[in-house]
Design a protein around this motif. Structure first.
Motif, PDB file in Angstrom:
ATOM      1  N   ASN A   1     112.178  25.761  25.069  1.00 10.07           N
ATOM      2  CA  ASN A   1     111.318  24.736  24.620  1.00 10.07           C
ATOM      3  C   ASN A   1     110.099  25.167  25.574  1.00 10.07           C
ATOM      4  O   ASN A   1     109.068  24.767  24.979  1.00 10.07           O
ATOM      5  CB  ASN A   1     111.988  23.293  25.203  1.00 10.07           C
ATOM      6  CG  ASN A   1     113.044  22.982  24.249  1.00 10.07           C
ATOM      7  OD1 ASN A   1     113.126  23.429  23.094  1.00 10.07           O
ATOM      8  ND2 ASN A   1     113.761  21.933  24.892  1.00 10.07           N
ATOM      9  N   ALA A   2     110.355  25.333  26.932  1.00 12.92           N
ATOM     10  CA  ALA A   2     109.245  25.514  27.598  1.00 12.92           C
ATOM     11  C   ALA A   2     108.260  26.999  26.975  1.00 12.92           C
ATOM     12  O   ALA A   2     106.979  26.865  26.760  1.00 12.92           O
ATOM     13  CB  ALA A   2     109.351  25.861  29.007  1.00 12.92           C
ATOM     14  N   SER A   3     108.914  27.936  26.375  1.00 13.07           N
ATOM     15  CA  SER A   3     108.304  29.036  25.928  1.00 13.07           C
ATOM     16  C   SER A   3     107.547  28.720  24.655  1.00 13.07           C
ATOM     17  O   SER A   3     106.311  29.328  24.487  1.00 13.07           O
ATOM     18  CB  SER A   3     109.449  30.078  25.804  1.00 13.07           C
ATOM     19  OG  SER A   3     108.850  31.292  24.910  1.00 13.07           O
ATOM     20  N   VAL A   4     108.149  27.884  23.878  1.00  8.45           N
ATOM     21  CA  VAL A   4     107.520  27.610  22.317  1.00  8.45           C
ATOM     22  C   VAL A   4     106.278  26.796  22.896  1.00  8.45           C
ATOM     23  O   VAL A   4     105.143  27.128  22.311  1.00  8.45           O
ATOM     24  CB  VAL A   4     108.499  26.903  21.848  1.00  8.45           C
ATOM     25  CG1 VAL A   4     107.706  26.044  20.610  1.00  8.45           C
ATOM     26  CG2 VAL A   4     109.547  27.514  21.147  1.00  8.45           C
ATOM     27  N   ALA A   5     106.404  25.944  23.771  1.00 11.58           N
ATOM     28  CA  ALA A   5     105.146  24.958  24.107  1.00 11.58           C
ATOM     29  C   ALA A   5     104.107  25.820  24.666  1.00 11.58           C
ATOM     30  O   ALA A   5     102.808  25.473  24.353  1.00 11.58           O
ATOM     31  CB  ALA A   5     105.624  23.944  25.035  1.00 11.58           C
ATOM     32  N   ALA A   6     104.241  26.973  25.248  1.00 10.20           N
ATOM     33  CA  ALA A   6     103.428  27.724  25.993  1.00 10.20           C
ATOM     34  C   ALA A   6     102.781  28.804  25.358  1.00 10.20           C
ATOM     35  O   ALA A   6     101.924  29.422  25.795  1.00 10.20           O
ATOM     36  CB  ALA A   6     103.956  28.105  27.287  1.00 10.20           C
ATOM     37  N   ASP A   7     103.395  29.190  24.281  1.00 14.88           N
ATOM     38  CA  ASP A   7     103.170  30.053  23.368  1.00 14.88           C
ATOM     39  C   ASP A   7     102.032  29.927  22.320  1.00 14.88           C
ATOM     40  O   ASP A   7     101.907  29.290  21.375  1.00 14.88           O
ATOM     41  CB  ASP A   7     104.163  30.476  22.378  1.00 14.88           C
ATOM     42  CG  ASP A   7     104.196  31.890  21.878  1.00 14.88           C
ATOM     43  OD1 ASP A   7     102.763  32.294  21.601  1.00 14.88           O
ATOM     44  OD2 ASP A   7     104.956  32.685  21.468  1.00 14.88           O
ATOM     45  N   SER A   8     100.748  30.481  22.627  1.00 10.28           N
ATOM     46  CA  SER A   8      99.452  30.382  22.126  1.00 10.28           C
ATOM     47  C   SER A   8      99.369  30.600  20.669  1.00 10.28           C
ATOM     48  O   SER A   8      98.609  30.160  19.796  1.00 10.28           O
ATOM     49  CB  SER A   8      98.287  30.801  22.906  1.00 10.28           C
ATOM     50  OG  SER A   8      98.450  32.140  22.764  1.00 10.28           O
ATOM     51  N   ARG A   9     100.370  31.544  20.313  1.00  6.66           N
ATOM     52  CA  ARG A   9     100.382  31.848  18.830  1.00  6.66           C
ATOM     53  C   ARG A   9     101.166  30.684  17.921  1.00  6.66           C
ATOM     54  O   ARG A   9     100.906  31.170  16.660  1.00  6.66           O
ATOM     55  CB  ARG A   9     101.475  33.158  18.752  1.00  6.66           C
ATOM     56  CG  ARG A   9     100.845  34.494  19.442  1.00  6.66           C
ATOM     57  CD  ARG A   9     102.044  35.296  19.423  1.00  6.66           C
ATOM     58  NE  ARG A   9     103.305  34.970  19.754  1.00  6.66           N
ATOM     59  CZ  ARG A   9     104.674  35.371  19.744  1.00  6.66           C
ATOM     60  NH1 ARG A   9     104.771  36.362  18.873  1.00  6.66           N
ATOM     61  NH2 ARG A   9     105.733  34.715  20.152  1.00  6.66           N
ATOM     62  N   LEU A  10     101.631  29.938  18.525  1.00  4.47           N
ATOM     63  CA  LEU A  10     102.278  28.998  17.962  1.00  4.47           C
ATOM     64  C   LEU A  10     101.922  27.443  17.927  1.00  4.47           C
ATOM     65  O   LEU A  10     101.114  27.077  18.837  1.00  4.47           O
ATOM     66  CB  LEU A  10     103.817  28.717  18.348  1.00  4.47           C
ATOM     67  CG  LEU A  10     104.802  30.125  18.317  1.00  4.47           C
ATOM     68  CD1 LEU A  10     106.036  29.912  18.855  1.00  4.47           C
ATOM     69  CD2 LEU A  10     104.814  30.930  16.842  1.00  4.47           C
ATOM     70  N   GLU A  11     102.035  26.735  16.906  1.00  5.67           N
ATOM     71  CA  GLU A  11     101.831  25.355  17.067  1.00  5.67           C
ATOM     72  C   GLU A  11     103.088  24.648  16.874  1.00  5.67           C
ATOM     73  O   GLU A  11     103.970  25.004  15.778  1.00  5.67           O
ATOM     74  CB  GLU A  11     100.831  24.894  15.807  1.00  5.67           C
ATOM     75  CG  GLU A  11     100.516  23.411  15.987  1.00  5.67           C
ATOM     76  CD  GLU A  11      99.370  23.018  14.839  1.00  5.67           C
ATOM     77  OE1 GLU A  11      99.023  21.823  14.672  1.00  5.67           O
ATOM     78  OE2 GLU A  11      98.932  23.854  14.175  1.00  5.67           O
ATOM     79  N   ALA A  12     103.585  23.652  17.507  1.00  5.87           N
ATOM     80  CA  ALA A  12     104.998  22.851  17.523  1.00  5.87           C
ATOM     81  C   ALA A  12     104.818  21.465  17.737  1.00  5.87           C
ATOM     82  O   ALA A  12     103.996  20.961  18.451  1.00  5.87           O
ATOM     83  CB  ALA A  12     105.779  23.628  18.657  1.00  5.87           C
ATOM     84  N   VAL A  13     105.667  20.996  17.015  1.00  5.53           N
ATOM     85  CA  VAL A  13     105.705  19.268  17.377  1.00  5.53           C
ATOM     86  C   VAL A  13     107.250  19.151  17.451  1.00  5.53           C
ATOM     87  O   VAL A  13     108.182  19.630  16.729  1.00  5.53           O
ATOM     88  CB  VAL A  13     105.289  18.625  16.339  1.00  5.53           C
ATOM     89  CG1 VAL A  13     105.890  19.028  15.027  1.00  5.53           C
ATOM     90  CG2 VAL A  13     105.605  17.096  16.435  1.00  5.53           C
TER      91      VAL A  13
END
Length: 217
Positions: free
Chosen positions: A189-201
């Motif tokens: 979860n932390a990795s996805v939230a911090a990944d500038s390549r991705l948009e997530a909800v």
């Protein structure tokens, strides 16, 4: 830390009552899974199933990749929403689960649209020819980051990913995170939230769902 429900059980029942009902074959699959599988807690609920189908309807996804078949519930939810000619490739490592899923799928109108691949998902995904419009991750928690990394290059332009169980029975709030599954989900979860390549909800539906899409380059 004790497990905690993500939603009030009465509100969850209300939401289910006021959502479109699941088809009879899915209700039968769920009942059969609870009767014969010790891991029936892995089964997604009807609201999550209807959400997966709705996402496919809304996006027009034609090629779907699933990591973690279990007994076939999610694959069937997705398949019912596919346009003509659409297909689901679903990966399962457990032969008993794959067999049960195949039995469930065989009795539905979507038996020719779902392909079960038995084996380690990372190896299976590496050998698949993309692109996929939608990928659904619901497998062992310690593999989530590796699955995301494997799936991203296989996505079609405009494709998206849904990761299930991201709130993990509320254990992600446990400061100690003493078990490997909880640590892995929290790190994912932390990795996805911090990944500038991705948009997530992240949604508080079921045990938590995160919808992920690559940002336009």
């Amino acid at each position: 830390m004790q497990d905690r429900p993500i939603a009030d059980p009465e509100l969850l029942a209300y939401a289910e009552m006021h959502s479109s009902p699941q088809p009879d074959y899915l209700a039968q699959l769920a009942t059969h899974t609870r009767e014969f599988s010790l891991g029936s807690g892995q089964l997604v609920g009807p609201v999550v199933g209807r959400l997966l189908a709705m996402l496919v309807h809304l996006t027009g996804a034609r090629r779907v990749l699933e990591i973690g078949t279990y007994t076939g519930y999610s694959a069937l939810c997705v398949a019912e929403a596919l346009p003509e000619g659409g297909r689901v490739v679903t990966c399962e490592v457990d032969p008993d689960h794959a067999r049960m899923a195949q039995e469930h799928i065989a009795g539905t109108p979507y038996k020719d649209q779902i392909e079960i691949r038995l084996g380690r998902a990372l190896k299976t995904v590496a050998g698949l020819e993309g692109p996929f419009d939608f990928a659904y991750i619901d497998a062992e928690r310690t593999g989530y980051q590796a699955y995301l990394d494997a799936v991203l290059p296989k996505l079609a332009p405009g494709g998206f990913i849904v990761a299930n169980n991201v709130l993990w029975k509320g254990r992600v709030l446990d400061a100690e995170r003493s078990d490997s599954d909880t640590r892995a989900i929290a790190e994912f979860n932390a990795s996805v939230a911090a990944d500038s390549r991705l948009e997530a909800v992240m949604l508080t539906v079921g045990e938590g769902l995160t919808i992920i899409r690559p940002r336009a380059s």
